[in-house]
Design a protein around this motif. Structure first.
Motif, short mmCIF file in Angstrom:
data_model
loop_
_atom_site.label_atom_id
_atom_site.label_comp_id
_atom_site.label_asym_id
_atom_site.label_seq_id
_atom_site.Cartn_x
_atom_site.Cartn_y
_atom_site.Cartn_z
N LEU A 23 -4.77 3.73 -7.28
CA LEU A 23 -4.59 4.54 -6.06
C LEU A 23 -5.83 4.49 -5.18
O LEU A 23 -5.73 4.34 -3.96
CB LEU A 23 -4.25 5.98 -6.43
N ILE A 24 -6.99 4.60 -5.78
CA ILE A 24 -8.23 4.52 -5.00
C ILE A 24 -8.36 3.12 -4.39
O ILE A 24 -8.81 2.97 -3.25
CB ILE A 24 -9.45 4.86 -5.88
N GLY A 25 -7.93 2.11 -5.13
CA GLY A 25 -7.99 0.74 -4.65
C GLY A 25 -7.21 0.50 -3.38
O GLY A 25 -7.57 -0.35 -2.56
N ILE A 26 -6.13 1.25 -3.20
CA ILE A 26 -5.33 1.14 -1.97
C ILE A 26 -6.20 1.40 -0.74
O ILE A 26 -6.03 0.77 0.30
CB ILE A 26 -4.13 2.11 -2.01
N PHE A 27 -7.14 2.32 -0.88
CA PHE A 27 -8.03 2.66 0.23
C PHE A 27 -9.34 1.85 0.19
O PHE A 27 -9.97 1.64 1.21
CB PHE A 27 -8.34 4.16 0.22
#
Length: 192
Positions: free
Chosen positions: A48-52
């Motif tokens: 999820l953090i990787g999406i940003f």
């Protein structure tokens, strides 16, 4: 030889990838007795953090340049593995608690380690920037991937020996030391 620094970065990533994919989770599993649900939840959080993170990484490359991001990549690996090594020593030798903030720090480092793999984008853009001909990019990426895999396999065996013989912290301290090579390459790189 035009791509020697790229190949060095890829070889070093093979080392770092093996540490991240095998021995990072093993700290949580073996030293902290965490189960698959914890690892899965941390992987989801990292995803999820990787999406940003990936779009931010692109903006940072545009803003700060590839050379600066190569420094950031090297420093991220050095920092993460020094912290992993210190935590592993603390858990293994009993001077760090296996509950509370030391465990939360291990979770944070696990997620940050996952983010550092996404810095591979910097290596790819670096290759594209230094490519003599655009037709060199695909074979260079393919050969780099082969080098990465060979080094990863060798590191798996050596890491297991180090973990079992001297202790888990030494794997991470060795990885942090080897990541100094990334720092050297960032210093030596000259971009067109």
């Amino acid at each position: 030889k035009e791509y020697k620094y790229y190949y060095i970065l890829v070889i070093m990533f093979g080392v770092q990838k093996q540490i991240m994919m095998v021995y990072g989770p093993w700290v949580l599993i073996d030293l902290l007795s965490k189960k698959a649900d914890t690892i899965a939840m941390l992987a989801i959080i990292g995803g999820l953090i990787g999406i940003f993170f990936i779009p931010a990484l692109g903006r940072w490359m545009d803003r700060f340049g590839i050379k600066t991001m190569l420094y950031a990549d090297a420093l991220s690996f050095i920092t993460v593995y020094l912290i992993y090594g210190t935590l592993s020593a603390g858990y293994n030798e009993g001077w760090l608690s296996r509950a509370g903030w030391p465990v939360m720090l291990a979770y944070l480092i696990f997620v940050l380690d996952r983010m550092s793999t996404q810095m591979g984008l910097v290596r790819t853009v670096y290759l594209r920037t230094i490519a003599v001909k655009s037709s060199d990019i695909t074979p260079t990426l393919s050969f780099g991937l082969s080098l990465d895999h060979v080094v990863s396999i060798i590191c798996a065996a050596l890491g297991g020996i180090i973990w079992g013989t001297w202790g888990p912290q030494y794997i991470f301290f060795l990885a942090a030391s080897l990541s100094l090579v990334n720092l050297y390459v960032a210093f030596k790189v000259e971009l067109p």
